[in-house]
Design an enzyme around this catalytic site. Structure first.
Site, short mmCIF file in Angstrom:
data_model
loop_
_atom_site.label_atom_id
_atom_site.label_comp_id
_atom_site.label_asym_id
_atom_site.label_seq_id
_atom_site.Cartn_x
_atom_site.Cartn_y
_atom_site.Cartn_z
N LYS A 204 0.85 -1.18 0.00
CA LYS A 204 0.00 0.00 0.00
C LYS A 204 0.89 1.23 0.00
CE LYS A 204 -3.60 2.44 2.48
NZ LYS A 204 -4.64 2.36 3.50
N LYS A 258 -2.10 -1.52 -3.95
CA LYS A 258 -2.97 -0.35 -3.93
C LYS A 258 -2.15 0.93 -3.97
CE LYS A 258 -6.05 1.93 -0.77
NZ LYS A 258 -6.43 2.12 0.57
#
Ligand code: PBG
Length: 334
Positions: A204, A258
């Site tokens: 992330k 992400k």
């Protein structure tokens, strides 16, 4: 012109298979269908209210009654799972994120209602403290504002147990603390939640694409500075592989990269390196950009969305979290 090229042409004509719809279909390497989609849902306390999110036209914060309707639409369209993201009332936020692990809190209440009405609709919920802290960080901070790792993990474990107790199918640590997947897995097992899965936000990135989300969950105005001491540097890809390796080792069932489209190279590399399901998140900023251009009639929304979602599949995504899930599902059916 090279001799190889001369030798192949005109006997090799790649356009031959592109000529007719039937042969285009037969040679298609990747597919996108509704079961690959996960729909993220913003929720809030109260009744009969849908609050628009200005930076995400078409997306709302839902009270429980409306959340149930969104879940029903998702289920009927064939979407595999939904995710919940709460906007917590300011008076329930605190430095210790106490509200994150209250059995009667907003999220556990919504989980119970959803699981009762739609037992077969997958339900995945974030584990992170940002909706619950007065400073909008994903963890507890020390006197210098630094997000403390091990102290945060203790709260994340409590939060994960609360979600599991409420009946969530998978918990999804999105906080990027070191060691949290292992700590959560161990606690879940010790408490008998052996079937509760972990979808780890493994790679992330500290991304500007999360802006609209932070507005949606009311953490934007609170957050001073950035999340660079725990989320990853967009410059890095080897580090993503280390993060994924650790999360798998610690017990993650599925991993995630992400944001989505700007990180397709990371997604493809993770998929090529590990034999685990890899998910991707087409985040709020990606939604907002497509939506904004579509509202101006500068791009064809449907085509751009379906092309982007298919690109995730081509890069190796097993499933895609997308604010466009409902619309895409309907388009895929049409
Ligand atoms: C919270 C969380 C964020 C997102 C998902 N979980 C925001 C952040 O880390 O600041 C972003 C999702 C999106 O932008 O759509 N930890």
């Amino acid at each position: 012109m090279s001799t190889t090229f001369m030798g192949q042409f005109p006997s090799t004509r790649l356009r031959r298979l592109r000529k007719a719809p039937f042969s285009r279909k037969l040679m298609q390497e990747h597919t996108l269908s509704v079961e690959h989609l996960i729909y993220p849902l913003f929720i809030q306390a109260g009744h009969n209210t849908q609050t628009p999110i200005p930076s995400m036209p078409g997306i709302f914060r839902h009270t429980l009654d409306f959340a149930l309707k969104e879940a029903e639409k998702s289920y009927e369209l064939g979407i595999s799972a939904i995710m919940l993201f709460p906007a917590i009332a300011p008076e329930k936020k605190s430095l210790d994120a106490f509200e994150a692990y209250q059995d009667e809190g907003l999220v556990p209440t919504v989980i119970k209602a959803l699981k009762q009405q739609f037992p077969d609709l997958g339900l995945i919920v974030d584990v992170a403290l940002d909706p619950y802290t007065t400073h909008g960080h994903d963890g507890l901070i020390d006197e210098h504002g630094y997000v403390m790792n091990d102290e945060t993990n203790e709260i994340l474990v409590k939060q994960a147990l609360t979600l599991a107790k409420a009946g969530v199918d998978m918990v999804s640590p999105s906080d990027m603390m070191d060691g949290r997947v292992g700590a959560i897995r161990q606690a879940l097992d010790q408490h008998g939640f052996i079937h509760t899965g972990i979808l780890a936000y493994s790679a992330k990135y500290a991304s500007a694409y999360y802006g609209p989300f932070r507005e949606a969950v009311n953490s934007k105005a609170l957050l001073k500075g950035d999340k660079k001491t725990y989320q990853m540097d967009p410059a890095n890809i080897e580090e993503a592989l280390r993060e994924v390796a650790l999360d798998i080792q610690e017990g993650a069932d599925m991993v995630m990269v992400k944001p989505g489209l700007p990180y397709l190279d990371v997604l493809a590399k993770v998929k090529a390196t590990f034999s685990v399901p890899v998910l991707t998140y087409q985040v709020s900023g990606e939604y907002s950009m497509i939506k904004a251009a579509s509202l101006q009639n500068w791009i064809d929304e449907r085509s751009v969305v379906l092309e982007s979602l298919l690109a995730f599949r081509r890069a190796g995504a097993s499933a895609i979290i997308s604010y466009y899930a409902l619309e895409a599902a309907a388009w895929l059916k049409a």
